[in-house]
Design a protein around this motif. Structure first.
Motif, PDB file in Angstrom:
ATOM      1  N   GLY A  37       0.775  -1.354  -0.250  1.00  0.00           N
ATOM      2  CA  GLY A  37      -0.109  -0.118  -0.020  1.00  0.00           C
ATOM      3  C   GLY A  37       0.954   1.250   0.038  1.00  0.00           C
ATOM      4  O   GLY A  37       0.590   2.259  -0.829  1.00  0.00           O
ATOM      5  N   THR A  38       1.894   1.204   0.751  1.00  0.00           N
ATOM      6  CA  THR A  38       2.815   2.382   0.971  1.00  0.00           C
ATOM      7  C   THR A  38       3.468   2.582  -0.349  1.00  0.00           C
ATOM      8  O   THR A  38       3.644   3.892  -0.832  1.00  0.00           O
ATOM      9  CB  THR A  38       3.796   2.056   1.997  1.00  0.00           C
ATOM     10  N   TRP A  39       3.706   1.475  -0.839  1.00  0.00           N
ATOM     11  CA  TRP A  39       4.763   1.494  -2.140  1.00  0.00           C
ATOM     12  C   TRP A  39       3.832   2.096  -3.401  1.00  0.00           C
ATOM     13  O   TRP A  39       4.397   2.859  -4.005  1.00  0.00           O
ATOM     14  CB  TRP A  39       5.166   0.105  -2.550  1.00  0.00           C
ATOM     15  N   ALA A  40       2.698   1.502  -3.479  1.00  0.00           N
ATOM     16  CA  ALA A  40       1.787   1.925  -4.559  1.00  0.00           C
ATOM     17  C   ALA A  40       1.702   3.557  -4.520  1.00  0.00           C
ATOM     18  O   ALA A  40       1.557   4.339  -5.427  1.00  0.00           O
ATOM     19  CB  ALA A  40       0.419   1.139  -4.593  1.00  0.00           C
ATOM     20  N   ALA A  41       1.441   3.934  -3.151  1.00  0.00           N
ATOM     21  CA  ALA A  41       1.054   5.416  -2.964  1.00  0.00           C
ATOM     22  C   ALA A  41       2.241   6.067  -3.572  1.00  0.00           C
ATOM     23  O   ALA A  41       2.234   7.112  -4.007  1.00  0.00           O
ATOM     24  CB  ALA A  41       0.898   5.777  -1.481  1.00  0.00           C
ATOM     25  N   ARG A  42       3.604   5.615  -3.108  1.00  0.00           N
ATOM     26  CA  ARG A  42       4.734   6.237  -3.289  1.00  0.00           C
ATOM     27  C   ARG A  42       4.989   6.326  -4.970  1.00  0.00           C
ATOM     28  O   ARG A  42       5.357   7.467  -5.614  1.00  0.00           O
ATOM     29  CB  ARG A  42       5.829   5.655  -2.953  1.00  0.00           C
ATOM     30  N   ASN A  43       4.622   5.126  -5.663  1.00  0.00           N
ATOM     31  CA  ASN A  43       4.691   5.305  -7.027  1.00  0.00           C
ATOM     32  C   ASN A  43       3.847   6.178  -7.819  1.00  0.00           C
ATOM     33  O   ASN A  43       4.450   6.850  -8.611  1.00  0.00           O
ATOM     34  CB  ASN A  43       4.398   3.731  -7.504  1.00  0.00           C
ATOM     35  N   ILE A  44       2.641   6.280  -7.227  1.00  0.00           N
ATOM     36  CA  ILE A  44       1.822   7.485  -7.690  1.00  0.00           C
ATOM     37  C   ILE A  44       2.327   8.928  -7.739  1.00  0.00           C
ATOM     38  O   ILE A  44       2.291   9.600  -8.487  1.00  0.00           O
ATOM     39  CB  ILE A  44       0.321   7.384  -6.991  1.00  0.00           C
ATOM     40  N   LEU A  45       2.855   9.149  -6.232  1.00  0.00           N
ATOM     41  CA  LEU A  45       3.676  10.474  -6.302  1.00  0.00           C
ATOM     42  C   LEU A  45       4.775  10.391  -7.224  1.00  0.00           C
ATOM     43  O   LEU A  45       5.151  11.514  -7.650  1.00  0.00           O
ATOM     44  CB  LEU A  45       4.294  10.611  -4.690  1.00  0.00           C
ATOM     45  N   ARG A  46       5.643   9.485  -7.445  1.00  0.00           N
ATOM     46  CA  ARG A  46       6.773   9.311  -8.443  1.00  0.00           C
ATOM     47  C   ARG A  46       6.226   9.930  -9.708  1.00  0.00           C
ATOM     48  O   ARG A  46       6.821  10.784 -10.452  1.00  0.00           O
ATOM     49  CB  ARG A  46       7.489   8.216  -8.369  1.00  0.00           C
ATOM     50  N   VAL A  47       5.229   9.291 -10.073  1.00  0.00           N
ATOM     51  CA  VAL A  47       4.470   9.501 -11.625  1.00  0.00           C
ATOM     52  C   VAL A  47       4.107  10.783 -11.715  1.00  0.00           C
ATOM     53  O   VAL A  47       4.525  11.345 -12.561  1.00  0.00           O
ATOM     54  CB  VAL A  47       3.499   8.228 -11.901  1.00  0.00           C
ATOM     55  N   LEU A  48       3.495  11.439 -10.727  1.00  0.00           N
ATOM     56  CA  LEU A  48       3.019  12.815 -10.761  1.00  0.00           C
ATOM     57  C   LEU A  48       4.212  13.730 -10.830  1.00  0.00           C
ATOM     58  O   LEU A  48       3.920  14.940 -11.176  1.00  0.00           O
ATOM     59  CB  LEU A  48       2.162  13.233  -9.383  1.00  0.00           C
ATOM     60  N   ARG A  49       5.458  13.130 -10.236  1.00  0.00           N
ATOM     61  CA  ARG A  49       6.504  14.236 -10.324  1.00  0.00           C
ATOM     62  C   ARG A  49       7.512  14.117 -11.385  1.00  0.00           C
ATOM     63  O   ARG A  49       8.583  14.165 -11.626  1.00  0.00           O
ATOM     64  CB  ARG A  49       7.571  14.051  -9.028  1.00  0.00           C
ATOM     65  N   GLY A  50       7.015  13.159 -12.478  1.00  0.00           N
ATOM     66  CA  GLY A  50       7.463  12.878 -13.636  1.00  0.00           C
ATOM     67  C   GLY A  50       8.641  11.655 -13.663  1.00  0.00           C
ATOM     68  O   GLY A  50       9.260  11.643 -14.730  1.00  0.00           O
ATOM     69  N   ARG A  51       8.551  11.019 -12.715  1.00  0.00           N
ATOM     70  CA  ARG A  51       9.669   9.808 -12.503  1.00  0.00           C
ATOM     71  C   ARG A  51       8.908   8.621 -12.736  1.00  0.00           C
ATOM     72  O   ARG A  51       7.668   8.396 -12.575  1.00  0.00           O
ATOM     73  CB  ARG A  51      10.343  10.082 -11.104  1.00  0.00           C
ATOM     74  N   PRO A  52       9.696   7.597 -13.170  1.00  0.00           N
ATOM     75  CA  PRO A  52       9.211   6.153 -13.355  1.00  0.00           C
ATOM     76  C   PRO A  52       8.582   5.486 -11.951  1.00  0.00           C
ATOM     77  O   PRO A  52       9.366   5.689 -11.038  1.00  0.00           O
ATOM     78  CB  PRO A  52      10.124   5.456 -14.043  1.00  0.00           C
ATOM     79  N   PRO A  53       7.662   4.581 -12.029  1.00  0.00           N
ATOM     80  CA  PRO A  53       7.543   3.985 -10.791  1.00  0.00           C
ATOM     81  C   PRO A  53       8.450   2.790 -10.521  1.00  0.00           C
ATOM     82  O   PRO A  53       8.962   2.591 -11.676  1.00  0.00           O
ATOM     83  CB  PRO A  53       5.846   3.292 -11.324  1.00  0.00           C
ATOM     84  N   GLU A  54       8.462   2.379  -9.373  1.00  0.00           N
ATOM     85  CA  GLU A  54      10.046   1.335  -9.146  1.00  0.00           C
ATOM     86  C   GLU A  54       9.025   0.241  -8.832  1.00  0.00           C
ATOM     87  O   GLU A  54       8.150  -0.009  -8.149  1.00  0.00           O
ATOM     88  CB  GLU A  54      10.422   1.957  -7.759  1.00  0.00           C
ATOM     89  N   PRO A  55       9.753  -0.938  -9.280  1.00  0.00           N
ATOM     90  CA  PRO A  55       9.234  -2.359  -8.843  1.00  0.00           C
ATOM     91  C   PRO A  55       9.246  -2.448  -7.246  1.00  0.00           C
ATOM     92  O   PRO A  55      10.144  -2.190  -6.454  1.00  0.00           O
ATOM     93  CB  PRO A  55      10.185  -3.240  -9.509  1.00  0.00           C
ATOM     94  N   PHE A  56       8.236  -3.267  -6.619  1.00  0.00           N
ATOM     95  CA  PHE A  56       8.125  -3.664  -5.378  1.00  0.00           C
ATOM     96  C   PHE A  56       8.996  -4.450  -4.858  1.00  0.00           C
ATOM     97  O   PHE A  56       9.327  -5.417  -5.435  1.00  0.00           O
ATOM     98  CB  PHE A  56       6.597  -4.011  -5.209  1.00  0.00           C
ATOM     99  N   ARG A  57       9.505  -3.982  -3.773  1.00  0.00           N
ATOM    100  CA  ARG A  57      10.543  -5.125  -3.114  1.00  0.00           C
ATOM    101  C   ARG A  57      10.076  -5.366  -1.753  1.00  0.00           C
ATOM    102  O   ARG A  57       9.649  -4.583  -1.002  1.00  0.00           O
ATOM    103  CB  ARG A  57      11.904  -4.516  -2.847  1.00  0.00           C
ATOM    104  N   TYR A  58      10.077  -6.733  -1.221  1.00  0.00           N
ATOM    105  CA  TYR A  58       9.361  -7.132   0.032  1.00  0.00           C
ATOM    106  C   TYR A  58      10.509  -7.294   1.105  1.00  0.00           C
ATOM    107  O   TYR A  58      11.314  -8.144   0.919  1.00  0.00           O
ATOM    108  CB  TYR A  58       8.408  -8.581  -0.006  1.00  0.00           C
ATOM    109  N   ARG A  59      10.260  -6.430   2.066  1.00  0.00           N
ATOM    110  CA  ARG A  59      11.306  -6.822   3.391  1.00  0.00           C
ATOM    111  C   ARG A  59      10.611  -7.863   4.533  1.00  0.00           C
ATOM    112  O   ARG A  59       9.591  -7.208   4.999  1.00  0.00           O
ATOM    113  CB  ARG A  59      11.810  -5.591   4.133  1.00  0.00           C
TER     114      ARG A  59
END
Lengths: 420, 420
Positions: free
Chosen positions: B323-345
């Motif tokens: 959930g955190t990752w998807a939200a951050r990816n949306i913020l990245r996209v809005l800033r014109g950066r590519p979304p990143e692949p999810f990594r699980y810890r």
């Protein structure tokens, strides 16, 4: 009694009357069986707070077996009593029949609609925990639905809450609901226009709290109005219809929620005795609380109308004192002494009106405001059974008082929403 | 997005995935709407304790509007999502449709019966609070019925509780149920013969807790057996029938209660996307958690099967991180950066086995017993949201630990008993 050892006292109903009757018989030379269709005792005086999302239902519900565990001569059976065979001295239930030597009937009261059309179908009640949970769920769901409702007529209807009956239950619930709306829900629903929210309290008589001293009655109405409650006196309800209330003067109130607190009557189990049932569905008993012609049967609490005692209110102190009295009378009879006529000691009455305010009528004195509220707080905390429940209720009240936060704003279980 | 100001992110589901997604977007330049069909978030890891009468449902349910109140850019709507119009970027609900610019789907999972006959009709589940309350009510009512049942066959059937599935939920619930019976209910029902009470845990594989290290699996089975649980491995269920379970080897278990914890699958909402649904009803998404062909839609939590991440378990840490990752990816996209692949810890796994015992698999280390139990206790108290809930849960646990007392032995609301 022969062959079964100690005489068997069966107590029907684990409310205040039945529970105190059973406890009075603890460690005495009788075998006691308490029967209730629920597995918990309910602390009724705080029921309205469950409906107003102030406290968890669990905080005012006590497992009966836990309450009786210390008493080796008291058992419990969860069963619904369907009929009383007074000749055979036996209760017919939804399980095996239950024989008795002495019977204490304390089944309490149920809502009474006075035959007003539509009440049974469309109104909510505040007579048991299931109903309180259903009402809480419905109130919270109404706000959720209103928040997404574009039509202003429908929205105002969803946000109009009508309470019928200005007795203690109606007054206390109206105050608690007004405060739930004023702060916690106002913060929860920032997009709603709270001008559209209304709490209406309808009373058929010329004042709230009939039976209380005049000064307290005037104070209660003024206080509720200050909390934003639309108090309407001399308002007679003709019918409750889907989505609205019709008044006798022809006016309509468009309302998505109707709460009926205008009447209670003795439990229908009273009729199972085949005895004449008096006004309010109560059964006339001797001053000793015994049933005429059946001295082995006692009736206590809301169902009892003891001869010569006047019309006592249907409240916890009456039930507690009568339950204790009936149990003592049985012990007197077993010792060969005559049963004694019941005498009521009125400990007074307390009714809260939201935060920092209450009316008190105690020892013949009437007072209001913060001192009455503090007294109410103390009395109810002390009367609550169980240390942990006191802790949980106190923490709810503290959170509400300090942070204007209602902790139980939950639509849960979801299936109970439509149940009345 | 044009004309409506800030882009609108709609999050479906207020479980761990959705709630953490929404909170990650707090104070960011987006308008967030969280949608759920309930008005509360549920702390799932303690759901089994509600069913075992250990804690009140309210203690693990949090009003969503209260959780979001501090965040001015996050709204909530209680609604049931029925379909997703991906072309129009709009959710169809039981209320007005909800448009979105970005969508985060976090609807979680539901029980999966694998088509085993009779499970849907006759078994209880542990996937939501309503189910947990219904199961608690049924267990307590079974003891009440058994206490008045003269027929020994019927009584033993009422007192046989069968749990199907030896994963974490089945194991934790079996332990909690065995301890509820061993002390609190034994004291509540002094007239019952507790030799007649059985808790049976059926697991189709050769050991409990599939996927855990072998030493932990052996410990768990031994520990549950010490608590009196009849652990049966390699036990395949053929069908659940009224009052009994039929095993594949032809044997029958006569049982009044069947709890199915053997399978979960992705929420059926996944199918509303019109995308291929993989094993376990999960939807295959890109490593970035985006839906193929619809980069504005993210799927997180139990419903997501991210490419390349392996088959992650359906647990809270995965949902929170995604959930955190998807939200951050949306913020990245809005800033014109590519979304990143999810990594699980992987923060590790903890499973309790009643009082003083648990298994822990943390940082690659496996340990058991009291240290694991203490760790479990601390982690769950810290993760619980809200000071007052921590206080209430801690007091329940303390009462249980010190006095062997379960405080919520309530059949309440009564109408929920037969509901599954």
């Amino acid at each position: 009694m022969a062959g079964r050892g100690r005489p068997r006292v069966v107590v029907v109903g684990a409310g205040f009357g039945g529970l105190w009757a059973a406890r009075t018989l603890a460690f005495e030379p009788v075998e006691v069986l308490l029967v209730d269709r629920r597995n918990h005792h309910t602390f009724f005086p705080l029921l309205y707070q469950v409906a107003a999302a102030e406290i968890e239902p669990e905080a005012i519900a006590f497992p009966i077996r836990g309450l009786l565990r210390r008493f080796p001569n008291i058992g419990f059976e969860m069963a619904e009593v369907r009929a009383i065979n007074v000749e055979a001295r036996r209760l017919e239930t939804d399980g095996p029949p239950i024989p008795y030597d002495f019977l204490i009937l304390a089944p309490g009261s149920v809502e009474h609609t006075f035959g007003v059309s539509g009440v049974a179908e469309h109104a909510f009640f505040l007579k048991n925990l299931d109903q309180a949970i259903a009402l809480r769920n419905h109130i919270l769901a109404s706000f959720e639905r209103a928040a997404r409702e574009p039509d202003p007529f429908q929205r105002r209807q969803m946000l109009t809450f009508t309470i019928i009956g200005g007795g203690p239950t109606g007054v206390e619930f109206a105050g608690a609901l007004a405060e739930l709306i004023a702060r916690p829900l106002r913060r929860d629903f920032p997009t709603l226009d709270f001008q559209e929210v209304r709490v209406i309290l309808l009373e058929a008589m010329e004042g709230l709290l009939p039976g209380f001293p005049g000064s307290l009655r005037a104070y209660a109405a003024a206080r509720l109005r200050r909390l934003g409650v639309d108090v309407r006196l001399m308002a007679m309800v003709e019918a409750v219809e889907p989505g609205r209330v019709r008044l006798r003067d022809g006016a309509f109130i468009e309302t998505g929620t109707v709460v009926w607190t205008a009447g209670v009557r003795g439990n229908p189990l009273g009729e199972a005795l085949g005895l004449p049932v008096g006004p309010g569905g109560r059964v006339q008993v001797a001053p000793t609380l015994q049933v005429p012609g059946h001295p082995e049967i006692y009736i206590v609490g809301d169902l009892a109308l003891p001869e010569g005692a006047g019309k006592l209110p249907m409240v916890a102190p009456v039930a507690i004192q009568q339950g204790t009295w009936a149990a003592r009378n049985i012990l007197r009879v077993l010792r060969g002494r005559p049963p004694e006529p019941f005498r009521y000691r009125d400990p007074g009455t307390l009714v809260t009106l939201g935060r920092n305010a209450a009316v008190a009528h105690v020892f013949g004195r009437a007072f209001t405001g913060f001192p009455a509220w503090l007294l109410w707080l103390g009395v109810h905390l002390v009367r609550l059974i169980g240390m942990r429940n006191r802790l949980v209720v106190l923490s709810s009240w503290a959170w509400d008082y300090l942070f204007y936060e209602r902790v139980v704003r939950l639509i849960l279980p979801a299936i109970a929403e439509s149940h009345r």
